[in-house]
Write a protein that holds these residues in place. Structure first.
Motif: not given
Length: 134
Positions: A89-111
């Motif tokens: 749950y972040s202010t960042s909409s950077e694709q690299k943040d979304i990709t990296e956190t999903k690779s670390l085990g995040a299930n979803d990403y909300i800007v």
């Protein structure tokens, strides 16, 4: 009897915590929102209280004492939380943040959206699967 949903929000911004809790209350007043002000506080709570297994963990990326990536890595080491969805749950909409956190085990990403009504809609999408199984 409906099982209560417990959401654990890890975010160091008091306003964001308040808006998030208000959005959950709009969706369903019976949803419990528990907060931690940073990753260290969150991990202390998760490690000390082995009975604490939230239905959802919402995690901010940009926090001071321990950032969201570090916290996510530690959460994913806890066997009892393997099936608990972690949503960034972040202010960042950077694709690299979304990709990296999903690779670390995040299930979803909300800007973090600009309005509470948009947050309510997005949280309803995330919670829908859990609510329908109760």
């Amino acid at each position: 009897m409906q099982e209560k949903i417990i959401c654990f929000l890890i975010d160091d911004d008091d306003d964001d915590q308040e808006i998030f809790a208000l959005a959950l209350d709009t969706i369903d007043p019976d949803i419990t929102c528990i907060t931690a002000n940073d990753g260290i506080e969150a991990l202390n709570k998760l490690n000390i209280d082995s009975d604490f297994i939230p239905d959802f963990i919402f995690l901010d990326l940009n926090m001071v004492r321990m950032n969201g990536r570090e916290c996510l890595t530690e959460i994913r080491k806890l066997p009892r939380l393997k099936k608990t969805p972690v949503i960034i749950y972040s202010t960042s909409s950077e694709q690299k943040d979304i990709t990296e956190t999903k690779s670390l085990g995040a299930n979803d990403y909300i800007v973090k959206p600009p309005s509470i009504s948009e947050l309510v809609k997005r949280l309803e999408q995330v919670l829908r699967g859990r609510i329908q199984t109760i």
